[in-house]
Design an enzyme around this catalytic site. Structure first.
Site, short mmCIF file in Angstrom:
data_model
loop_
_atom_site.label_atom_id
_atom_site.label_comp_id
_atom_site.label_asym_id
_atom_site.label_seq_id
_atom_site.Cartn_x
_atom_site.Cartn_y
_atom_site.Cartn_z
N ILE A 132 0.80 -1.22 0.00
CA ILE A 132 0.00 0.00 0.00
C ILE A 132 0.84 1.27 0.00
O ILE A 132 0.37 2.34 -0.40
CB ILE A 132 -0.96 0.01 1.22
CG1 ILE A 132 -1.97 1.15 1.14
CG2 ILE A 132 -0.18 0.09 2.52
CD1 ILE A 132 -2.90 1.08 -0.04
N TYR A 133 2.09 1.20 0.44
CA TYR A 133 2.89 2.42 0.56
C TYR A 133 3.08 3.07 -0.81
O TYR A 133 3.72 2.51 -1.70
CB TYR A 133 4.25 2.11 1.18
CG TYR A 133 4.21 1.65 2.62
CD1 TYR A 133 3.07 1.80 3.41
CD2 TYR A 133 5.32 1.07 3.21
CE1 TYR A 133 3.04 1.38 4.73
CE2 TYR A 133 5.30 0.64 4.54
CZ TYR A 133 4.15 0.79 5.28
OH TYR A 133 4.13 0.37 6.60
N SER A 134 2.52 4.26 -0.94
CA SER A 134 2.56 5.01 -2.20
C SER A 134 2.14 4.14 -3.37
O SER A 134 2.74 4.17 -4.45
CB SER A 134 3.94 5.61 -2.43
OG SER A 134 4.25 6.57 -1.45
N ALA A 135 1.09 3.34 -3.13
CA ALA A 135 0.49 2.49 -4.18
C ALA A 135 1.52 1.63 -4.89
O ALA A 135 1.50 1.49 -6.11
CB ALA A 135 -0.27 3.36 -5.18
#
Length: 326
Positions: free
Chosen positions: A60-63
């Site tokens: 999920i981190y920065s997609a």
């Protein structure tokens, strides 16, 4: 750098883990303060030079762009066999009914996506980012077991849940002979200690490695209380975690400052030293945004707090609303 076993495993990890939520493409996420690839790479390189071999990110981190940046940097700067790469799964990565969660479908899809972004055949630690209330834990644990047996992950871990949930997951794995969680990535620092009530004793009893996130309370334990940064002004998550108890927490931060001044060291080293002396502690996750923060953090390994200092740091704590395990 010091090294320790990750829970009840044979793998050695550095006593500090580099958290990689700070790296990514800001336009892809809700955190405008993240560092782009150009500014991220020197921090990753410095961590490796210091002996840090443990890197934690998430899909999920920065997609996904955090995984991409970390994967490319580690491929260039490190021997894959010598680093321990951790990532996570749970939050929504695509639109549609199966774009999030811990179903077999979501896990099998997302582990392959993470491996592609990281540019590796396997991750060392694959973690569930939250508890999925909509999927039977049996389905999740069997899927994670199959991920390990397929060679896509060496170990599995969990993050941010209630102790009863974690114990239920461990029991489910034991009951079926499936792969057990070896680590817990929980929310723990001097101004948020709710995990000490049940989760930390559980991890000690079950020989689970503890790799806490937000060890400096998003920087609040590392600077003047009234000092602000671009992150503190724009990060809604940290406001949600800490603003409600700020008046009580400030008193603890003042104690950190006093001990740091007495010892002539940065505040961050005192806050991290307190964590490193906790039972079952493996490696606090450091979210550095410059190389100086990494160097400061490493200094905490040389500090042993006295019983009197620990009492001073702990005695003002008041109960907090549970944050994270929701």
């Amino acid at each position: 750098m010091e090294y320790v076993k990750l829970g009840n495993t044979g793998v050695d990890v550095s006593r500090l883990c580099l958290g990689c939520m700070s790296f990514g493409i800001a336009e892809r996420w809700t955190h405008p303060w993240v560092l782009n690839e150009t500014n991220s790479r020197p921090i990753i390189k410095k961590a490796l030079d210091m002996g840090i071999n443990f890197f934690d990110t998430a899909n999920i981190y920065s997609a996904g762009s955090s995984e991409e940046i970390v994967g490319r940097a580690l491929k260039e700067y490190a021997n894959r066999d010598e680093v321990v790469i951790a990532t996570k799964v749970f939050f929504r990565m695509q639109e549609g009914p199966n774009g999030a969660g811990l179903s077999r479908k979501a896990i099998m899809n997302e582990v392959d996506n993470s491996l592609k972004r990281l540019g590796t055949d396997y991750v060392d630690l694959y973690q569930i980012h939250r508890w999925d209330y909509n999927t039977p834990i049996e389905e999740t644990m069997e899927a994670l077991h199959d991920v390990v047996k397929a060679g896509k992950a060496r170990y599995i871990g969990a993050s941010a849940m209630y102790a009863w949930q974690f114990l239920k997951a461990l029991h489910t794995a034991d009951q079926h002979g499936w792969t057990r969680f070896v680590s817990m990535q929980n929310h723990l620092n001097l101004i948020y200690r709710e995990e000490e009530r049940e989760m930390m004793p559980l991890c000690k009893a079950e020989k689970i490695g503890v790799i806490p996130y937000s060890p400096l309370a998003s920087g609040r334990l590392a600077r003047e209380w009234t000092e602000t940064t671009y992150r503190s002004e724009t990060d809604q998550a940290q406001k949600m975690k800490y603003d409600a108890t700020a008046s009580a927490d400030r008193l603890i931060a003042d104690r950190v400052t006093a001990i740091a001044e007495q010892r002539g060291v940065p505040r961050a080293q005192i806050a991290l030293a307190w964590l490193l002396q906790k039972d079952a502690m493996t490696a606090p996750i450091i979210g550095a945004t410059n190389v100086n923060q990494l160097e400061e953090a490493a200094g905490s390994l040389a500090i042993t707090l006295t019983p009197e200092e620990i009492k001073s740091l702990e005695e003002l704590y008041v109960p907090h609303p549970v944050v994270g395990a929701l």
